[in-house]
Design an enzyme around this catalytic site. Structure first.
Site, mmCIF file in Angstrom:
data_model
loop_
_atom_site.group_PDB
_atom_site.id
_atom_site.type_symbol
_atom_site.label_atom_id
_atom_site.label_comp_id
_atom_site.label_asym_id
_atom_site.label_seq_id
_atom_site.Cartn_x
_atom_site.Cartn_y
_atom_site.Cartn_z
ATOM 1 N N THR A 62 0.838 -1.194 0.000
ATOM 2 C CA THR A 62 0.000 0.000 0.000
ATOM 3 C C THR A 62 0.872 1.243 0.000
ATOM 4 O O THR A 62 2.096 1.171 -0.169
ATOM 5 C CB THR A 62 -1.040 -0.063 1.160
ATOM 6 O OG1 THR A 62 -1.939 1.029 1.017
ATOM 7 C CG2 THR A 62 -0.382 -0.001 2.524
ATOM 8 N N LYS A 66 3.573 1.354 -4.014
ATOM 9 C CA LYS A 66 3.040 0.584 -5.149
ATOM 10 C C LYS A 66 3.892 0.709 -6.411
ATOM 11 O O LYS A 66 4.016 -0.237 -7.167
ATOM 12 C CB LYS A 66 1.592 1.004 -5.451
ATOM 13 C CG LYS A 66 0.614 0.543 -4.365
ATOM 14 C CD LYS A 66 -0.816 0.884 -4.752
ATOM 15 C CE LYS A 66 -1.769 0.516 -3.631
ATOM 16 N NZ LYS A 66 -3.175 0.740 -3.994
ATOM 17 N N ASN A 87 0.028 -3.899 -6.301
ATOM 18 C CA ASN A 87 -0.478 -3.940 -4.923
ATOM 19 C C ASN A 87 -0.431 -5.345 -4.329
ATOM 20 O O ASN A 87 -0.790 -5.532 -3.168
ATOM 21 C CB ASN A 87 -1.913 -3.385 -4.838
ATOM 22 C CG ASN A 87 -2.936 -4.397 -5.318
ATOM 23 O OD1 ASN A 87 -2.634 -5.249 -6.153
ATOM 24 N ND2 ASN A 87 -4.142 -4.312 -4.799
ATOM 25 N N GLY A 127 -9.598 12.371 -11.335
ATOM 26 C CA GLY A 127 -8.229 12.103 -10.921
ATOM 27 C C GLY A 127 -7.449 11.440 -12.046
ATOM 28 O O GLY A 127 -8.043 10.805 -12.940
ATOM 29 N N GLY A 129 -4.017 10.201 -11.134
ATOM 30 C CA GLY A 129 -2.851 9.648 -10.460
ATOM 31 C C GLY A 129 -2.876 8.123 -10.484
ATOM 32 O O GLY A 129 -3.552 7.517 -11.326
ATOM 33 N N GLY A 130 -2.159 7.523 -9.552
ATOM 34 C CA GLY A 130 -2.028 6.061 -9.535
ATOM 35 C C GLY A 130 -3.364 5.347 -9.386
ATOM 36 O O GLY A 130 -3.614 4.334 -10.048
ATOM 37 N N ALA A 131 -4.234 5.859 -8.519
ATOM 38 C CA ALA A 131 -5.508 5.184 -8.271
ATOM 39 C C ALA A 131 -6.375 5.193 -9.529
ATOM 40 O O ALA A 131 -7.020 4.202 -9.876
ATOM 41 C CB ALA A 131 -6.239 5.856 -7.117
ATOM 42 N N MET A 215 -13.298 6.147 -4.017
ATOM 43 C CA MET A 215 -12.362 5.043 -3.757
ATOM 44 C C MET A 215 -11.825 5.105 -2.329
ATOM 45 O O MET A 215 -11.298 4.126 -1.815
ATOM 46 C CB MET A 215 -11.189 5.102 -4.728
ATOM 47 C CG MET A 215 -11.519 4.655 -6.128
ATOM 48 S SD MET A 215 -9.969 4.388 -7.002
ATOM 49 C CE MET A 215 -10.579 4.156 -8.661
ATOM 50 N N GLY A 239 -15.061 3.427 -0.523
ATOM 51 C CA GLY A 239 -14.128 2.431 -1.038
ATOM 52 C C GLY A 239 -13.980 1.171 -0.205
ATOM 53 O O GLY A 239 -13.086 0.364 -0.495
HETATM 54 P P1 ATR Z 1 -2.885 8.315 -5.989
HETATM 55 O O1 ATR Z 1 -1.891 7.210 -6.146
HETATM 56 O O2 ATR Z 1 -3.665 8.271 -4.716
HETATM 57 O O3 ATR Z 1 -3.768 8.454 -7.192
HETATM 58 P P2 ATR Z 1 -1.330 10.554 -6.911
HETATM 59 O O4 ATR Z 1 -0.727 9.745 -7.999
HETATM 60 O O5 ATR Z 1 -0.475 11.509 -6.132
HETATM 61 O O6 ATR Z 1 -2.012 9.654 -5.804
HETATM 62 O O7 ATR Z 1 -2.572 11.365 -7.540
HETATM 63 C C1 ATR Z 1 -3.379 12.194 -6.763
HETATM 64 C C2 ATR Z 1 -4.590 12.597 -7.591
HETATM 65 O O8 ATR Z 1 -5.484 13.369 -6.770
HETATM 66 C C3 ATR Z 1 -4.253 13.494 -8.773
HETATM 67 O O9 ATR Z 1 -5.205 13.274 -9.788
HETATM 68 C C4 ATR Z 1 -4.408 14.896 -8.166
HETATM 69 O O10 ATR Z 1 -4.650 15.911 -9.124
HETATM 70 P P3 ATR Z 1 -3.388 16.588 -9.909
HETATM 71 O O11 ATR Z 1 -2.839 15.547 -10.822
HETATM 72 O O12 ATR Z 1 -3.985 17.744 -10.647
HETATM 73 O O13 ATR Z 1 -2.426 16.993 -8.813
HETATM 74 C C5 ATR Z 1 -5.637 14.676 -7.335
HETATM 75 N N1 ATR Z 1 -5.821 15.623 -6.219
HETATM 76 C C6 ATR Z 1 -5.195 15.629 -5.032
HETATM 77 N N2 ATR Z 1 -5.688 16.596 -4.226
HETATM 78 C C7 ATR Z 1 -6.661 17.218 -4.934
HETATM 79 C C8 ATR Z 1 -7.561 18.299 -4.658
HETATM 80 N N3 ATR Z 1 -7.545 18.939 -3.490
HETATM 81 N N4 ATR Z 1 -8.437 18.667 -5.610
HETATM 82 C C9 ATR Z 1 -8.461 18.024 -6.811
HETATM 83 N N5 ATR Z 1 -7.649 16.986 -7.128
HETATM 84 C C10 ATR Z 1 -6.758 16.598 -6.205
#
Ligand code: ATR
Length: 279
Positions: A62, A66, A87, A127, A129-131, A215, A239
């Site tokens: 986790t 990952k 994971n 989003g 990012g990774g998720a 999630m 989630g």
């Molecule tokens: P994870 O593995 O949990 O997906 P990550 O790869 O750091 O973590 O990605 C975080 C995601 O949450 C990204 O899509 C981020 O948006 P940006 O790519 O524009 O940074 C989004 N995110 C985090 N905090 C946010 C917020 N307060 N409002 C909107 N999007 C947010």
């Protein structure tokens, strides 16, 4: 002999995985132990190797390991490759198989536990990012009418969408461009809920009968689910189901038997009428 499994994370003390896998083991009559292991932020690989040396058979991974697990694996499943993250690990001598069960867990929760088939639906993924990355391929495989990826950084959403260039390829945009559109399923894959925040979403995003899915799991709900409830989403889900179903998928990889997630979800779900009653 008892086979050993664990979850590596930092922090990890909050993890529900030991309770989930203990329940699965009892349900499936499997002789396993499962512990949470706090790995130092610069000590993930060393922790994995010492666990393997001590007879460990497999592990979950986790936050924040990952991507490092992806690099550490000597072999990857196709879905781990697509997700760019791992994971679940399966140890076999010097061989480390890396898998990613998050997307499958999400789809099983949606289709089985929530009776929300994706085929023909308009789906919005928040989003990039990774998720979010782990969810794109399984969502596309389920044949939605449309999959839109919206992110604060539009370039990141575009990169993610372009990585899946095939028929039904997702479209990408920022949050403002969502104004005037509505969706049957809105999945929050941002980490905003972790900080008690909410992406800047326009009103009228939720079509009639829609499901809002975060999630993230948090006792008492999340800012996204509170917003969705106010905006008239018909159903809210956090989630917890995804957490249990990704664990069931990992258990299947390790033990060759698939546990039933439903009783384990019921065991973990605190009395929270706001979310539970509307699932
Ligand atoms: P994870 O593995 O949990 O997906 P990550 O790869 O750091 O973590 O990605 C975080 C995601 O949450 C990204 O899509 C981020 O948006 P940006 O790519 O524009 O940074 C989004 N995110 C985090 N905090 C946010 C917020 N307060 N409002 C909107 N999007 C947010």
């Amino acid at each position: 002999m008892t086979d050993r499994y664990c979850v590596f994370g930092n922090p990890v003390s909050h993890s529900k995985s030991p309770a989930i896998h203990a329940a699965f083991a009892a349900q499936c009559r499997q002789d396993i132990s499962y512990q949470a292991i706090l790995a130092a932020r610069d000590g993930f690989a060393a922790s994995v190797h010492s666990f393997v040396a001590a007879g460990g058979r497999g592990a979950n991974v986790t936050i924040p390991f990952k991507e490092e697990a992806y690099r550490l694996a000597t072999r990857l499943t196709a879905r781990a490759q697509l997700a760019g993250a791992v994971n679940t690990l399966l140890f076999d001598g010097a061989d480390i198989l890396g898998d990613n069960t998050d997307g499958a867990g999400l789809l099983r929760d949606l289709s089985l536990n929530l009776a929300c088939p994706i085929a023909g639906k308009r789906v919005l993924l928040l989003g990039a990012g990774g998720a979010a990355r782990g969810a794109v391929a399984p969502l596309l495989d389920a044949a939605p009418a449309a999959l839109v990826i919206a992110n604060r950084s539009v370039a990141r959403a575009r990169d993610l969408a372009q990585g899946f260039g095939r028929s039904g390829s997702p479209s990408a945009c920022g949050y403002r461009a969502l104004a005037g559109q509505s969706f049957d399923l809105v999945i929050n894959a941002t980490s905003a809920s972790l900080a008690g925040e909410l992406p800047p979403l326009p009103a009228a995003l939720f079509a009639s009968g829609s499901l809002a899915y975060d999630m993230m799991y948090a006792d008492g709900g999340t800012p996204f689910l509170a917003f969705a409830g106010e905006q008239g989403a018909a159903r809210l889900a956090d989630g917890l189901g995804m957490l249990v179903e990704q664990a069931a998928e990992a258990f299947l990889l390790w033990r060759g038997v698939r546990p039933d997630g439903a009783p384990v979800m019921a065991m973990l779900r605190p009395i929270d009428p706001g979310i539970a009653a509307r699932r």
